[in-house]
Write an enzyme that holds these catalytic residues in place. Sequence first.
Site, PDB file in Angstrom:
ATOM      1  N   CYS A  86     -32.984  39.747  42.812  1.00  0.00           N
ATOM      2  CA  CYS A  86     -33.793  40.637  43.657  1.00  0.00           C
ATOM      3  C   CYS A  86     -34.830  39.924  44.521  1.00  0.00           C
ATOM      4  O   CYS A  86     -35.123  40.354  45.634  1.00  0.00           O
ATOM      5  CB  CYS A  86     -34.519  41.675  42.802  1.00  0.00           C
ATOM      6  SG  CYS A  86     -33.547  42.304  41.409  1.00  0.00           S
TER       7      CYS A  86
ATOM      8  N   HIS B 152     -27.178  39.242  60.742  1.00  0.00           N
ATOM      9  CA  HIS B 152     -27.057  38.127  59.788  1.00  0.00           C
ATOM     10  C   HIS B 152     -26.014  37.162  60.340  1.00  0.00           C
ATOM     11  O   HIS B 152     -24.829  37.239  60.001  1.00  0.00           O
ATOM     12  CB  HIS B 152     -26.662  38.649  58.400  1.00  0.00           C
ATOM     13  CG  HIS B 152     -26.863  37.620  57.314  1.00  0.00           C
ATOM     14  ND1 HIS B 152     -25.991  36.583  57.111  1.00  0.00           N
ATOM     15  CD2 HIS B 152     -27.848  37.468  56.396  1.00  0.00           C
ATOM     16  CE1 HIS B 152     -26.433  35.849  56.080  1.00  0.00           C
ATOM     17  NE2 HIS B 152     -27.554  36.367  55.640  1.00  0.00           N
TER      18      HIS B 152
ATOM     19  N   MET C 238     -28.218  47.041  50.559  1.00  0.00           N
ATOM     20  CA  MET C 238     -28.521  46.798  49.140  1.00  0.00           C
ATOM     21  C   MET C 238     -27.196  46.803  48.368  1.00  0.00           C
ATOM     22  O   MET C 238     -26.429  47.768  48.443  1.00  0.00           O
ATOM     23  CB  MET C 238     -29.432  47.933  48.651  1.00  0.00           C
ATOM     24  CG  MET C 238     -29.528  48.049  47.162  1.00  0.00           C
ATOM     25  SD  MET C 238     -30.846  47.046  46.469  1.00  0.00           S
ATOM     26  CE  MET C 238     -30.690  47.514  44.743  1.00  0.00           C
TER      27      MET C 238
ATOM     28  N   HIS D 240     -35.053  35.261  59.247  1.00  0.00           N
ATOM     29  CA  HIS D 240     -34.175  34.882  58.132  1.00  0.00           C
ATOM     30  C   HIS D 240     -33.306  33.687  58.512  1.00  0.00           C
ATOM     31  O   HIS D 240     -33.735  32.563  58.430  1.00  0.00           O
ATOM     32  CB  HIS D 240     -33.357  36.096  57.700  1.00  0.00           C
ATOM     33  CG  HIS D 240     -32.565  35.874  56.462  1.00  0.00           C
ATOM     34  ND1 HIS D 240     -33.163  35.718  55.240  1.00  0.00           N
ATOM     35  CD2 HIS D 240     -31.237  35.738  56.257  1.00  0.00           C
ATOM     36  CE1 HIS D 240     -32.230  35.488  54.321  1.00  0.00           C
ATOM     37  NE2 HIS D 240     -31.043  35.501  54.928  1.00  0.00           N
TER      38      HIS D 240
ATOM     39  N   CYS E  98     -34.493  39.047  48.436  1.00  0.00           N
ATOM     40  CA  CYS E  98     -34.633  40.066  49.484  1.00  0.00           C
ATOM     41  C   CYS E  98     -35.986  40.765  49.445  1.00  0.00           C
ATOM     42  O   CYS E  98     -36.536  41.123  50.486  1.00  0.00           O
ATOM     43  CB  CYS E  98     -33.532  41.116  49.359  1.00  0.00           C
ATOM     44  SG  CYS E  98     -31.915  40.444  49.757  1.00  0.00           S
ATOM     45  N   HIS E  99     -36.507  41.016  48.240  1.00  0.00           N
ATOM     46  CA  HIS E  99     -37.725  41.844  48.148  1.00  0.00           C
ATOM     47  C   HIS E  99     -39.005  41.024  48.019  1.00  0.00           C
ATOM     48  O   HIS E  99     -40.094  41.575  48.131  1.00  0.00           O
ATOM     49  CB  HIS E  99     -37.604  42.807  46.957  1.00  0.00           C
ATOM     50  CG  HIS E  99     -36.436  43.738  47.074  1.00  0.00           C
ATOM     51  ND1 HIS E  99     -36.478  44.886  47.840  1.00  0.00           N
ATOM     52  CD2 HIS E  99     -35.186  43.680  46.554  1.00  0.00           C
ATOM     53  CE1 HIS E  99     -35.300  45.500  47.768  1.00  0.00           C
ATOM     54  NE2 HIS E  99     -34.493  44.785  46.997  1.00  0.00           N
TER      55      HIS E  99
HETATM   56 FE1  DHE Z   1     -28.267  32.853  51.794  1.00  0.00          FE
HETATM   57  C1  DHE Z   1     -28.117  30.566  54.345  1.00  0.00           C
HETATM   58  C2  DHE Z   1     -31.607  33.070  52.151  1.00  0.00           C
HETATM   59  C3  DHE Z   1     -28.252  35.602  49.786  1.00  0.00           C
HETATM   60  C4  DHE Z   1     -25.073  32.163  50.897  1.00  0.00           C
HETATM   61  N1  DHE Z   1     -29.606  31.988  53.026  1.00  0.00           N
HETATM   62  C5  DHE Z   1     -29.345  31.086  54.043  1.00  0.00           C
HETATM   63  C6  DHE Z   1     -30.580  30.768  54.721  1.00  0.00           C
HETATM   64  C7  DHE Z   1     -31.573  31.472  54.084  1.00  0.00           C
HETATM   65  C8  DHE Z   1     -30.960  32.232  53.030  1.00  0.00           C
HETATM   66  C9  DHE Z   1     -33.044  31.460  54.415  1.00  0.00           C
HETATM   67  C10 DHE Z   1     -30.720  29.836  55.905  1.00  0.00           C
HETATM   68  C11 DHE Z   1     -30.893  28.423  55.464  1.00  0.00           C
HETATM   69  C12 DHE Z   1     -31.006  27.460  56.630  1.00  0.00           C
HETATM   70  O1  DHE Z   1     -30.239  27.585  57.588  1.00  0.00           O
HETATM   71  O2  DHE Z   1     -31.856  26.577  56.598  1.00  0.00           O
HETATM   72  N2  DHE Z   1     -29.676  34.159  51.107  1.00  0.00           N
HETATM   73  C13 DHE Z   1     -30.992  34.034  51.359  1.00  0.00           C
HETATM   74  C14 DHE Z   1     -31.719  35.091  50.688  1.00  0.00           C
HETATM   75  O3  DHE Z   1     -32.979  35.209  50.624  1.00  0.00           O
HETATM   76  C15 DHE Z   1     -30.726  36.050  50.181  1.00  0.00           C
HETATM   77  C16 DHE Z   1     -30.686  37.249  51.117  1.00  0.00           C
HETATM   78  C17 DHE Z   1     -30.997  36.620  48.800  1.00  0.00           C
HETATM   79  C18 DHE Z   1     -31.105  35.628  47.693  1.00  0.00           C
HETATM   80  O4  DHE Z   1     -31.583  36.013  46.634  1.00  0.00           O
HETATM   81  O5  DHE Z   1     -30.754  34.460  47.847  1.00  0.00           O
HETATM   82  C19 DHE Z   1     -29.442  35.227  50.324  1.00  0.00           C
HETATM   83  N3  DHE Z   1     -26.882  33.751  50.550  1.00  0.00           N
HETATM   84  C20 DHE Z   1     -27.084  34.843  49.820  1.00  0.00           C
HETATM   85  C21 DHE Z   1     -25.930  35.175  49.021  1.00  0.00           C
HETATM   86  O6  DHE Z   1     -25.821  36.162  48.229  1.00  0.00           O
HETATM   87  C22 DHE Z   1     -24.885  34.150  49.309  1.00  0.00           C
HETATM   88  C23 DHE Z   1     -23.658  34.823  49.958  1.00  0.00           C
HETATM   89  C24 DHE Z   1     -24.433  33.395  48.061  1.00  0.00           C
HETATM   90  C25 DHE Z   1     -25.550  32.733  47.328  1.00  0.00           C
HETATM   91  O7  DHE Z   1     -25.564  31.495  47.317  1.00  0.00           O
HETATM   92  O8  DHE Z   1     -26.408  33.406  46.770  1.00  0.00           O
HETATM   93  C26 DHE Z   1     -25.631  33.270  50.311  1.00  0.00           C
HETATM   94  N4  DHE Z   1     -26.847  31.608  52.504  1.00  0.00           N
HETATM   95  C27 DHE Z   1     -25.606  31.441  51.951  1.00  0.00           C
HETATM   96  C28 DHE Z   1     -24.916  30.402  52.686  1.00  0.00           C
HETATM   97  C29 DHE Z   1     -25.776  29.950  53.688  1.00  0.00           C
HETATM   98  C30 DHE Z   1     -26.994  30.724  53.544  1.00  0.00           C
HETATM   99  C31 DHE Z   1     -23.489  29.951  52.404  1.00  0.00           C
HETATM  100  C32 DHE Z   1     -25.524  28.850  54.723  1.00  0.00           C
HETATM  101  C33 DHE Z   1     -24.760  29.350  55.901  1.00  0.00           C
HETATM  102  C34 DHE Z   1     -24.504  28.259  56.907  1.00  0.00           C
HETATM  103  O9  DHE Z   1     -23.363  28.198  57.421  1.00  0.00           O
HETATM  104  O10 DHE Z   1     -25.399  27.485  57.190  1.00  0.00           O
END
Ligand code: DHE
Length: 531
Positions: free
Chosen positions: A46, A368, A87, A326, A49-50
């Site tokens: 959680c 996104h 959500m 984000h 996101c929150h």
């Molecule tokens: Fe991510 C990128 C944050 C959920 C997989 N994710 C990012 C970035 C941020 C972020 C700030 C950019 C980084 C950068 O470019 O420097 N992600 C978050 C969250 O806060 C969020 C919404 C909730 C959490 O609790 O993490 C979240 N993200 C997810 C997932 O549920 C994913 C699908 C699987 C996981 O690992 O939890 C996921 N996020 C990814 C991936 C990238 C990413 C694969 C990189 C994408 C790219 O091509 O650069």
Amino acid sequence: MWNKYRVTATTFVLAMLLVVPQAFAGAPKLSDAEMKDATKIYFQRCAGCHGTLRKGATGPNLQPKKTLDIGTDGLVDIISEGTPGGMPNFVTGGTLTKSQATLMAKFIQNKPVAPPEMSLAEIKESWKVIVPVSKRPTKPQHKRNWQNFFGVVERDAGRVAIIDGDTKEIITKVNSGYAVHILRTSASGRYFLSIGRDGKAGMIDTWMSPPAIVAEVKTCSEARSIDASKYKGYEDKYAIIGCYWPPHFVVVDGATLEPLKIVSTRGYTYDTFEYHPEPRVAAIVSSHYSPEWVLNIKETGYVWLVDYSNIDNIKVSMIEGERFLHDGGWDATHRYFQSAANMRDTMVIIDTKERKRVAKIAVGTKPHPGRGANWVDPKFGPVSGTVHIGEGLLSVWGSDPKGHPKNAWKVVRSIELEPGAGSLFMKTHPKSKNLWLDFALNTDKKNSRSVCVMKIDKPEAGIKCFQVADHGRVVHMEYNKAGDEVWVSVWDNEGEVVVYDDKTLKEKARIKGLRTPTGKFNVYNTMHDIY
Ligand code: DHE
């Protein structure tokens, strides 16, 4: 007092438990054991996101003032079924049990607790150089085409699989630590830099045989971003880690990850000038125009330009962006940083040459883009785009202010995506005629297991979708170095990466034996910011 907790993987959870939350009048009481479980689930599912303090960001505010009004039953419904706004359906989707949802509903009616801060001395205690620079190879120890290696995050296994992009062979699996979120490469491409959800950064040397982790450091208790210094003259000199908690960034040495400087991101929101105790660092990119990193400061809505040319005198320029920043990435020329403010349905465009914001573009619900995608539209010239978590929509805007000034930073196409909401990523390549889209969070199983492809020279023809697997969720695409293959993850415990021929869309390989694969990063494309 915090010393014994600071470098363990469960710092965040333990720290929160050490402060007894003050129950709000009417808040359901939890036993110590329930509080421990709930704190852990909150951190894992959680907080991203929150927010740790539950003030809201990508997800709404969950402070007792609001949650007590909704009540336990209402909250259980939301946690179980999800919402159309993005959500996840935690119970019906199989991530949480009904009793865990009830526990979380009770937990969030209690007062949130702030985990401890972290000093440079505390961070230093976690710093380990596993292979000193003098013992590392001076040229690749193997004959493989290392610039076509893929680093594949095995999220829940705490590993990064290094896969040879030519042979599709899993060369090794590196223990990187808890829930790595992303990988980036050093400017030279030689090192993969990993960042875990628990703030632990790792450095993997792709020249070693097999590739191995050579340094690690834990700079925070929660993090999502990392990047290297890429400007000419500073290649591989520094790296930066962006933290969620404590809200700060840390500059580390580019060869050893030695922590050098910490800068807090706390401050005032850009628009209402209210103090925010938790402005988290979201996406980071490394400027090609000056020795600067570009940081999304999520809650205050600023884009920070962090000048690393003299780290004893770090200069930060604060550009007013939008809340809540984000993810994002470069345009095709690597001059403009295009970033999603997903709760304001806006893309913010920063000119890193002139060092100012040039546009805010209204797009669909919860954009996104990941790092986004850049291509040439037959009618509008060079464009960029985003998919959305909150609706089935591809928004496309002009991103060539020089050649096509009329279209610059204006939405030129809004393409409805029939599978609906829940897209997380999109990808193309300068040599490709395709744009690939996922629907990883779509509530329909078939859609969340499919990818869709749009022909970029025939956008009116719409998208073609096909199912990749009959299990898991299908998430995140990455091209190989040549730009003729697309790699897609099937995200579950029996995970796999499926490789498609980009021209024919035919399956070429299925790389099995990967636990919860999520992001995957090709060395060459990551080092050159190709997408
Ligand atoms: Fe991510 C990128 C944050 C959920 C997989 N994710 C990012 C970035 C941020 C972020 C700030 C950019 C980084 C950068 O470019 O420097 N992600 C978050 C969250 O806060 C969020 C919404 C909730 C959490 O609790 O993490 C979240 N993200 C997810 C997932 O549920 C994913 C699908 C699987 C996981 O690992 O939890 C996921 N996020 C990814 C991936 C990238 C990413 C694969 C990189 C994408 C790219 O091509 O650069």
